[in-house]
Structure formats: structure tokens, C-alpha cells
Design an enzyme around this catalytic site. Structure first.
Site, PDB file in Angstrom:
ATOM      1  N   ASN A 139      -0.360  11.604   1.648  1.00 37.62           N
ATOM      2  CA  ASN A 139       0.300  10.458   1.023  1.00 37.62           C
ATOM      3  C   ASN A 139       0.456  10.703  -0.476  1.00 37.62           C
ATOM      4  O   ASN A 139      -0.303  11.465  -1.057  1.00 37.62           O
ATOM      5  CB  ASN A 139      -0.547   9.192   1.235  1.00 37.62           C
ATOM      6  CG  ASN A 139      -0.483   8.673   2.653  1.00 37.62           C
ATOM      7  OD1 ASN A 139       0.584   8.583   3.228  1.00 37.62           O
ATOM      8  ND2 ASN A 139      -1.626   8.335   3.224  1.00 37.62           N
ATOM      9  N   ARG A 194      -8.893  10.835  -8.200  1.00 34.45           N
ATOM     10  CA  ARG A 194      -8.027  11.501  -7.222  1.00 34.45           C
ATOM     11  C   ARG A 194      -7.277  10.436  -6.433  1.00 34.45           C
ATOM     12  O   ARG A 194      -7.522  10.199  -5.254  1.00 34.45           O
ATOM     13  CB  ARG A 194      -8.858  12.379  -6.278  1.00 34.45           C
ATOM     14  CG  ARG A 194      -8.034  13.376  -5.480  1.00 34.45           C
ATOM     15  CD  ARG A 194      -8.762  13.833  -4.236  1.00 34.45           C
ATOM     16  NE  ARG A 194      -9.018  12.733  -3.309  1.00 34.45           N
ATOM     17  CZ  ARG A 194      -8.134  12.273  -2.422  1.00 34.45           C
ATOM     18  NH1 ARG A 194      -6.923  12.799  -2.354  1.00 34.45           N
ATOM     19  NH2 ARG A 194      -8.448  11.269  -1.620  1.00 34.45           N
ATOM     20  N   TYR A 223       0.852  -1.191   0.000  1.00 34.46           N
ATOM     21  CA  TYR A 223       0.000   0.000   0.000  1.00 34.46           C
ATOM     22  C   TYR A 223       0.889   1.243   0.000  1.00 34.46           C
ATOM     23  O   TYR A 223       1.970   1.209  -0.566  1.00 34.46           O
ATOM     24  CB  TYR A 223      -1.001  -0.036   1.173  1.00 34.46           C
ATOM     25  CG  TYR A 223      -2.182   0.860   0.856  1.00 34.46           C
ATOM     26  CD1 TYR A 223      -3.012   0.578  -0.228  1.00 34.46           C
ATOM     27  CD2 TYR A 223      -2.424   2.015   1.575  1.00 34.46           C
ATOM     28  CE1 TYR A 223      -4.052   1.418  -0.567  1.00 34.46           C
ATOM     29  CE2 TYR A 223      -3.472   2.855   1.251  1.00 34.46           C
ATOM     30  CZ  TYR A 223      -4.280   2.555   0.176  1.00 34.46           C
ATOM     31  OH  TYR A 223      -5.308   3.396  -0.169  1.00 34.46           O
ATOM     32  N   GLU A 231     -13.791   5.357  -2.658  1.00 27.90           N
ATOM     33  CA  GLU A 231     -12.362   5.589  -2.466  1.00 27.90           C
ATOM     34  C   GLU A 231     -11.774   6.435  -3.589  1.00 27.90           C
ATOM     35  O   GLU A 231     -11.950   6.127  -4.774  1.00 27.90           O
ATOM     36  CB  GLU A 231     -11.628   4.248  -2.408  1.00 27.90           C
ATOM     37  CG  GLU A 231     -10.143   4.355  -2.159  1.00 27.90           C
ATOM     38  CD  GLU A 231      -9.804   4.825  -0.766  1.00 27.90           C
ATOM     39  OE1 GLU A 231      -8.711   5.384  -0.585  1.00 27.90           O
ATOM     40  OE2 GLU A 231     -10.630   4.640   0.152  1.00 27.90           O
ATOM     41  N   ASP A 232     -11.098   7.518  -3.221  1.00 25.55           N
ATOM     42  CA  ASP A 232     -10.325   8.347  -4.149  1.00 25.55           C
ATOM     43  C   ASP A 232     -11.166   8.912  -5.296  1.00 25.55           C
ATOM     44  O   ASP A 232     -10.734   8.938  -6.457  1.00 25.55           O
ATOM     45  CB  ASP A 232      -9.122   7.561  -4.690  1.00 25.55           C
ATOM     46  CG  ASP A 232      -8.011   7.459  -3.639  1.00 25.55           C
ATOM     47  OD1 ASP A 232      -8.195   7.993  -2.532  1.00 25.55           O
ATOM     48  OD2 ASP A 232      -6.982   6.842  -3.924  1.00 25.55           O
ATOM     49  N   LYS A 246      -6.376  -1.641  -0.702  1.00 22.70           N
ATOM     50  CA  LYS A 246      -7.233  -1.422   0.465  1.00 22.70           C
ATOM     51  C   LYS A 246      -7.814  -2.743   0.964  1.00 22.70           C
ATOM     52  O   LYS A 246      -7.827  -3.030   2.168  1.00 22.70           O
ATOM     53  CB  LYS A 246      -8.376  -0.472   0.106  1.00 22.70           C
ATOM     54  CG  LYS A 246      -7.979   0.979   0.018  1.00 22.70           C
ATOM     55  CD  LYS A 246      -8.023   1.639   1.382  1.00 22.70           C
ATOM     56  CE  LYS A 246      -7.754   3.135   1.260  1.00 22.70           C
ATOM     57  NZ  LYS A 246      -7.793   3.820   2.554  1.00 22.70           N
ATOM     58  N   ASP A 270     -13.762   6.604   2.884  1.00 23.50           N
ATOM     59  CA  ASP A 270     -12.600   6.540   3.762  1.00 23.50           C
ATOM     60  C   ASP A 270     -11.789   7.830   3.730  1.00 23.50           C
ATOM     61  O   ASP A 270     -11.228   8.240   4.743  1.00 23.50           O
ATOM     62  CB  ASP A 270     -11.720   5.352   3.371  1.00 23.50           C
ATOM     63  CG  ASP A 270     -10.550   5.167   4.323  1.00 23.50           C
ATOM     64  OD1 ASP A 270     -10.799   5.126   5.539  1.00 23.50           O
ATOM     65  OD2 ASP A 270      -9.403   5.087   3.862  1.00 23.50           O
ATOM     66  N   ASP A 271     -11.713   8.482   2.578  1.00 26.19           N
ATOM     67  CA  ASP A 271     -10.938   9.719   2.473  1.00 26.19           C
ATOM     68  C   ASP A 271     -11.523  10.808   3.361  1.00 26.19           C
ATOM     69  O   ASP A 271     -10.788  11.622   3.924  1.00 26.19           O
ATOM     70  CB  ASP A 271     -10.904  10.207   1.025  1.00 26.19           C
ATOM     71  CG  ASP A 271     -10.337   9.164   0.091  1.00 26.19           C
ATOM     72  OD1 ASP A 271      -9.201   8.728   0.318  1.00 26.19           O
ATOM     73  OD2 ASP A 271     -11.044   8.756  -0.857  1.00 26.19           O
ATOM     74  N   ASN A 275      -2.275   6.343   9.814  1.00 27.91           N
ATOM     75  CA  ASN A 275      -2.731   5.658   8.607  1.00 27.91           C
ATOM     76  C   ASN A 275      -4.172   5.189   8.807  1.00 27.91           C
ATOM     77  O   ASN A 275      -4.517   4.643   9.853  1.00 27.91           O
ATOM     78  CB  ASN A 275      -1.813   4.459   8.336  1.00 27.91           C
ATOM     79  CG  ASN A 275      -2.005   3.886   6.949  1.00 27.91           C
ATOM     80  OD1 ASN A 275      -3.117   3.525   6.563  1.00 27.91           O
ATOM     81  ND2 ASN A 275      -0.913   3.782   6.201  1.00 27.91           N
TER      82      ASN A 275
END
Length: 556
Positions: A413, A161, A108, A250-251, A179, A273-274, A457
Site C-alpha cells: 500500500n 514507516r 483509509y 503501527e507503522d 485504523k 498489525d504490520d 486488507n
């Protein structure tokens, strides 16, 4: 009623017999490689297909780690680990579980960012579902193409993203795969329950569009109603095909992430999660840091660099936490300030994005971070900007002049995007900084002390959230659950951790930590009447029964 959960890696369709010979060796969920016993080799048609010596799983772990360590590059290590993932899933998770601290940065962040940038060039095998705009009207049909019928955890991205790297299109698939690997390694969610999904709606990355090896749709991104209709079809299809599944967004880019979370969080079991996971892990770090400063949450002033998903998500959870300690919403918001690419977020700024407006205060504009620090005198500086080295020496020295123990969290990150390194933060503050980062940094020797930077994290949070949701059959995942998770994570930080300046527990304890957080979240699920299962008498033990242990079954 509590649910049955898998104890064997063989979860194929009912009535399908165990394959034999090369078919067995090619099935990563069933393959044991050189660890098949003599009796298994005889009965399953494997004689002659494997070397004569029967290895133990420990032997295999040593062989894998020798090969991984022989690679001189992080990307080479990643490719080696994903090759293992493709051929022997139980061994992959045993290796990762045994060597998590060493391998998490490989499978990851930060290495997964490099792997995503090279995804179309290092592609070997599909590891998830690729749903594109041309499949509109067929999404449920395509979900049924997946190898396993009982999916409980879906991680989905549209690749716009990826980490702090921007629009990587279909090359972002490395993120859902990574993930979900951590869901299994860190919280024991059975790998057959996990489904990585990339929704390919094109890319606005000109470099990818010009790349002859790019594997995604070669067109600009779809926007507007057409995009929303595709996402709606996907969400409804998941409810139809995998009715017990949690969806993790996610993203996604800011323009979609907040909107999609607001659209679906009260309709289906989902989270982002972001926005929510980052907020929870950051708040946990702050709770732990306050044990070092000796102050209370309501005495803090928080200054964020970055006002996107992670920043305003953390701000919103902080507001909830401050209100739980007695502040009004207005008072709580006055404790949270944001600097974005145009300076301090204040009310007289024009065209503020909707997610920033609740944090826009009536205050003179400060055009850069250092001026904002000098003017606002924050106790905590939190970086979620994706801008490497944005916390320069002057900024951190100013934080040190204002605070005996300045809280400095550089959470962006991958490592190249971290606002500062641990060594820089300690050096600029005379070792007084309470530092945490999103990517890992090595311990720092300073004035005969060894300072161990905490890694803030999200892996401390999202696997436990997923585990709790699955074990309880949660109908929804609420913001309150992330507040409960933050408190539970902070409670796992020991005095010994704090003594070495670390505000997170060591990753070597991640499964124990995940179980504790899952219990706290599950308690809330039951209290709020959101569970579809009956609360067991021993909740911790029940949570542990859901945690897959990577080991080989006996086939004979």
C-alpha cells in the site's frame, strides 16, 4: 463474569450532566445535528440554533454522501469525511457503515497516505494524543488528559514507516485515526473506547524539517536507550491509566517493530498489525486460493518480494501453519523464500538483518526477482516490498508458465506502491492468476468474464482481533490467534466469491465476518486460559452485544 459494555454514546465522566445549547452541538459524541427532535430542542436549549426542519438520520446520510461525491479529489473527500468525524461521530460511522466499499479507500488506504503527506497543511483539529520526547516522565499524566476514562483500544505509531511512504514524523497521525475508525466501522468497537497516539521522537525526513508548517519536533529522530525508555514509559503508563486497553503498534520502522513486539507481546496485551495482521490476512487468502488450485498448503513454494515486517511476519505465520499440517520447522521454512533489495536471501549473504536470518537458505544467489522465479519455481508470489510495478510482465508470465493457477498477491500500500495492478496480473497470465492486492482494484473484464480481485486488507483481521480481546478481557494476544483468525476468514469465502476469482469475502459483509473471526479468536483465548471473563454460553451473541451500532439515542 462477562463485562458490561456501552450502549449509549454518552460516556463522559460519571456525574457530569448532559450539556445543552452550543456545548451540546460542539460535542461530536453527543451531537445529532438537524436530527434533534422538537422535544429535544426545547429541553436542551437548541431552539434557534438549528434550522426548523427535523431530519432523519437517513436524510443526513444522503446529504453527507451528496457532499462527499461532489468533491473532485480523493483528498477533498477525505477532508469532508474528517470534518464530519469532528462534528458528529454517530453520523460519521453510520455513513461509513452504509457505504464502506466506497468510503474505506477515502478514510483509509490509499487516500490516507496522501492525507498523511499533507497532514501539517490540512490540519484542522486534534484527533488523538501527541506524546513527544519532551514529555518524558509525564506520559501517564498526559494520558489522563484524554476525554474518556475507559480506553480499550490504543493504536500507536512513531511515524517512521507510514505505509510505503517512509518517515512522516508526526504527520503519520492519520494512520492511528484511520485504523481506529475501521475498528468501529468494521467490528463495532465503540468510538469512546478508541485512542489514537503518535509518539513524536523527531524525524529524519529533511523535507519535513525544512517545512515551516510541519507540526512535529524539528530534530533528528531519537535512537537508542532514550527511545527505548520513552516507549517503556508509554507502555507502562497505558497499563496504569487504561488497564484494560489493547496496544496496537503501527507503522514502526523494521529496526524497532520486531524488537518492540518481542519485548512486549508476553508482558502486555499488544500486537503489531504490520507483522501479524498482514500475515493473517495473507494466509487467509492463500487458504482460499488453494480451493481454486486444488492443492494443499504443504505442496506450495512461496516467494516473497520484500523481507521486512509484512514479509517475514507472513513467512513466520506460514511456517506455523505448515507445521500444523505435519511439516517440521526446517521443512516449513524451506517452503518460504525471500527476495529483498539485494537479491535472494541466502546464507552466504553478509550482514543479514536478524529477522531475515531464519529464512536464509543454503542456495546460490539470485540477483533479481525473475531469476529467482525461474530457479525456485514458486507456486505463490507475494509482494510486500512497497515497490510499485515490481511484478513486471516477464515475472508474471513466468509464474503462469510454471503454474496452471499462479497465486499472485500484490499487497503493498498505497495503490501507487502495489507491485502490479489486477488488470496487469490477469493480462500477463491469460486470466489464470489468483490475484489479491492490498489496495482496492476495480473488477476486470477479460474474455467475457468479470474477474473481481480480492483485497487482502488487514481490515479483515485487526478489528476482529481487537473485538475478541476486549470481549474476553484477554491478557495477551498470541501468534496462534492470528492463525485462528486466518482460518476463520478463509472459511467466510464462499464458492460464489471463488467463482469470480475473489479469495476474500466482500467488504459489504465485514461486520458479519468480523464477528465470526472474533468468535474463533475468543474461543482460543478461553481455551488457553488467557481470558479475564467467564466464557458465555452463547459466544457469538455475546460478541454481537459488544458491537456498537451507529444510531442516535433519545435524550428526552
Amino acid at each position: 463474569m462477562t463485562e458490561e459494555n456501552p450502549t449509549s454514546p454518552y460516556l463522559g465522566r460519571p456525574g457530569v450532566p448532559l450539556p445543552t445549547g452550543n456545548d451540546l452541538l460542539q460535542n461530536p459524541m453527543l451531537n445529532k445535528g438537524t436530527a434533534f427532535s422538537c422535544a429535544e430542542r426545547e429541553s436542551l436549549g437548541l431552539i434557534g440554533l438549528l434550522p426548523a426542519h427535523v431530519s432523519t438520520m437517513d436524510d443526513q446520510v444522503s446529504r453527507v454522501m451528496e457532499g462527499v461525491r461532489r468533491n473532485n479529489t480523493a483528498l477533498g473527500k477525505y477532508i469532508a469525511m474528517m470534518a464530519l468525524f469532528d462534528r458528529n461521530r454517530a453520523l460519521f460511522y453510520r455513513v461509513v457503515t452504509d457505504h464502506l466499499q466506497e468510503l474505506m479507500p477515502v478514510i483509509y488506504t490509499p487516500t490516507v497516505g496522501q492525507a498523511c503527506k499533507q497532514f501539517s497543511h490540512i490540519y484542522r483539529k486534534g484527533r488523538g494524543l501527541y506524546l513527544s520526547a519532551v514529555h518524558k516522565g509525564r506520559i501517564a499524566e498526559l494520558l489522563r488528559n484524554w476525554s474518556y476514562e475507559d480506553v480499550r483500544m490504543v493504536v500507536v505509531t512513531d511515524g517512521e514507516r507510514i505505509l510505503g511512504l517512509g518517515d512522516l514524523g508526526v504527520d503519520g497521525m492519520g494512520i492511528p485515526v484511520g485504523k481506529l475508525s475501521l475498528y468501529t466501522a468494521c467490528a463495532g468497537i465503540h468510538p469512546t473506547y478508541c485512542l489514537p497516539v503518535t509518539i513524536d521522537v523527531g524525524t529524519n525526513n529533511d523535507e519535513l524539517l525544512r517545512d515551516p508548517l510541519y507540526l512535529g519536533m524539528r530534530q533528528p529522530r531519537i535512537r537508542g536507550a532514550e527511545y527505548d525508555e520513552l516507549i517503556e514509559e508509554f507502555v507502562l503508563a497505558v497499563q496504569e491509566v487504561f488497564p484494560r486497553a489493547v496496544i496496537q503498534f503501527e507503522d514502526f520502522a523494521n529496526c524497532n517493530a520486531f524488537r518492540l513486539l518481542k519485548t512486549y507481546q508476553n508482558r502486555v496485551c499488544c500486537f503489531n498489525d504490520d507483522i501479524q495482521g498482514t500475515a493473517s490476512v495473507a494466509l487467509a487468502g492463500i487458504y482460499a486460493a488453494l480451493r481454486l488450485t486444488g492443492s494443499t498448503l504443504t505442496e506450495q513454494t512461496f516467494l516473497f518480494l520484500g523481507a521486512g515486517e509484512a514479509g517475514t511476519g507472513t513467512g513466520s505465520l506460514l511456517v506455523a501453519a505448515l507445521m500444523a499440517e505435519g511439516l517440521s520447522e526446517e521443512q516449513a521454512r524451506q517452503r518460504c523464500w525471500f527476495v529483498d533489495s539485494k537479491g535472494l536471501v541466502v546464507k552466504n549473504r553478509k550482514e543479514l538483518a536478524i529477522h531475515k536470518r531464519p529464512f536464509a537458505h543454503d542456495y546460490p544467489q539470485q540477483t533479481d526477482l525473475l531469476r529467482a522465479v525461474r530457479s525456485l519455481k514458486p507456486t505463490a508470489l507475494i509482494g510486500v516490498s512497497g515497490q510499485g510495478q515490481a511484478f513486471n510482465h516477464a515475472v508474471m508470465a513466468e509464474m503462469a508458465s510454471l503454474n496452471k493457477r499462479p497465486i499472485i498477491f500484490a499487497l503493498s500500500n498505497p495503490t501507487s506502491n502495489s507491485e502490479c495492478t489486477a488488470e496487469q496480473a490477469y493480462a500477463a497470465t491469460g486470466g489464470r492468476a489468483i490475484f489479491a492486492s492490498g489496495s482496492p482494484f476495480a473488477p476486470v473484464a477479460l474474455d467475457k468474464r468479470i474477474l473481481v480481485p480480492g483485497q487482502g486488507n488487514n481490515v479483515y483481521i485487526f478489528p476482529a482481533i481487537g473485538l475478541a480481546a476486549m470481549a474476553t478481557g484477554a491478557e495477551r494476544i498470541t501468534d496462534e490467534m492470528f492463525l485462528a483468525a486466518a482460518r476463520a476468514l478463509a472459511a467466510q469465502v464462499t464458492d460464489a466469491d471463488l467463482a469470480q476469482s475473489s479469495v476474500y469475502p466482500p467488504l459489504t459483509k465485514i461486520r458479519e465476518v468480523s464477528a465470526s473471526i472474533a468468535v474463533a479468536v475468543a474461543e482460543l483465548v478461553y481455551e488457553r486460559g488467557l481470558a479475564r471473563t467467564k466464557r458465555p454460553a452463547d459466544l457469538l451473541n455475546y460478541i454481537y452485544t459488544w458491537m456498537y451500532q451507529p444510531a442516535y439515542p433519545d435524550y428526552v
